[in-house]
Enzyme design. Structure first.
Site, PDB file in Angstrom:
ATOM      1  N   LYS A 121      51.215  32.835  42.210  1.00 13.21           N
ATOM      2  CA  LYS A 121      51.570  34.259  42.365  1.00 13.21           C
ATOM      3  C   LYS A 121      50.951  34.837  43.636  1.00 13.21           C
ATOM      4  O   LYS A 121      51.612  35.523  44.412  1.00 13.21           O
ATOM      5  CB  LYS A 121      51.102  35.061  41.152  1.00 13.21           C
ATOM      6  CG  LYS A 121      51.550  36.525  41.214  1.00 13.21           C
ATOM      7  CD  LYS A 121      50.660  37.436  40.398  1.00 13.21           C
ATOM      8  CE  LYS A 121      50.656  38.817  41.007  1.00 13.21           C
ATOM      9  NZ  LYS A 121      49.490  39.585  40.731  1.00 13.21           N
ATOM     10  N   ASP A 139      54.275  39.623  38.312  1.00 17.27           N
ATOM     11  CA  ASP A 139      53.056  40.163  37.703  1.00 17.27           C
ATOM     12  C   ASP A 139      53.385  40.657  36.291  1.00 17.27           C
ATOM     13  O   ASP A 139      54.492  40.454  35.797  1.00 17.27           O
ATOM     14  CB  ASP A 139      52.457  41.272  38.579  1.00 17.27           C
ATOM     15  CG  ASP A 139      53.270  42.572  38.513  1.00 17.27           C
ATOM     16  OD1 ASP A 139      54.418  42.552  38.030  1.00 17.27           O
ATOM     17  OD2 ASP A 139      52.741  43.619  38.944  1.00 17.27           O
TER      18      ASP A 139
END
Length: 219
Positions: A121, A139
């Site tokens: 990420k 997220d």
């Protein structure tokens, strides 16, 4: 609506709401963005933006960062949580950037993900926001909304990312992931959620999610 029609509705609504998209984390270059994103794990962007100026006043590049001790970094970033792991990561990745990349942040997923404390990420955010490479960092907001909008089964973030990339055009990924984050914060939060204000979920939401919401609010 078909899945593709739901996706188009999301794109059009978000474009209307967020024609200009601010990047949530304050930074001035790829290195300061990388550090800010690393600090944002299990911490709010607001808190990160309060702490990074204190850290960057002492070290806003890898050469100055390695002059600090891990302990000194840890003290500064403590309010962001997970400070023992994050401070080691910041120090360690700064060393590697100096030794292997001439002090520059590398422009590849593979090289970024090899850095300490940098996961997929974080690498995706840096590739997207620092270098303009199409990526779809997922997220908690994106994970929650993609499930609420019935665009993924929501089993894990990896699946959510895969589903998002499959349904949204690649040229929109970089702005769309930011638009969804802002929308999630403003209109479709995990707590204190008001469906009346959440036009997207209200229009295309997963039936079970809507039923659960109405069940809770009718008590």
């Amino acid at each position: 609506m078909t899945k593709q029609e739901r996706a188009t509705f999301v794109i059009n609504t978000l474009k209307e709401l967020y024609p200009e998209i601010p990047i949530p984390l304050d930074h001035k270059d790829p290195y300061t963005l990388l550090i800010a994103v690393l600090l944002s794990a299990q911490c709010t962007d607001v808190r990160v933006n309060q702490i990074t100026p204190l850290l960057f006043a002492k070290a806003d590049n890898p050469y100055d960062m390695v002059k600090l001790s891990v302990e000194e970094i840890k003290e500064i970033i403590r309010p962001c949580g997970l400070s023992p792991m994050k401070s080691k990561g910041i120090y360690g990745l700064s060393q590697i950037l100096i030794e292997e990349h001439h002090g520059e942040v590398p422009q590849s997923f593979e090289a970024l993900e090899r850095l300490p404390a940098v996961g997929h990420k974080t690498a995706s955010v840096v590739m997207s926001q620092a270098f303009g490479v199409p990526a779809f960092p997922v997220d908690t907001h994106i994970h929650r909304l993609m499930y609420r909008w019935n665009l993924t089964n929501g089993k894990n973030v990896q699946q959510t990312e895969k589903d998002a990339k499959a349904i949204f055009p690649k040229e929109l990924w970089n702005e769309l992931h930011l638009q969804i984050i802002w929308y999630g914060r403003e209109y479709s939060p995990a707590r204190g959620w008001d469906l009346e204000k959440d036009i997207i979920t209200k229009t295309i939401g997963r039936k079970e999610v809507l039923a659960e919401y109405h069940k809770k609010t009718s008590r």
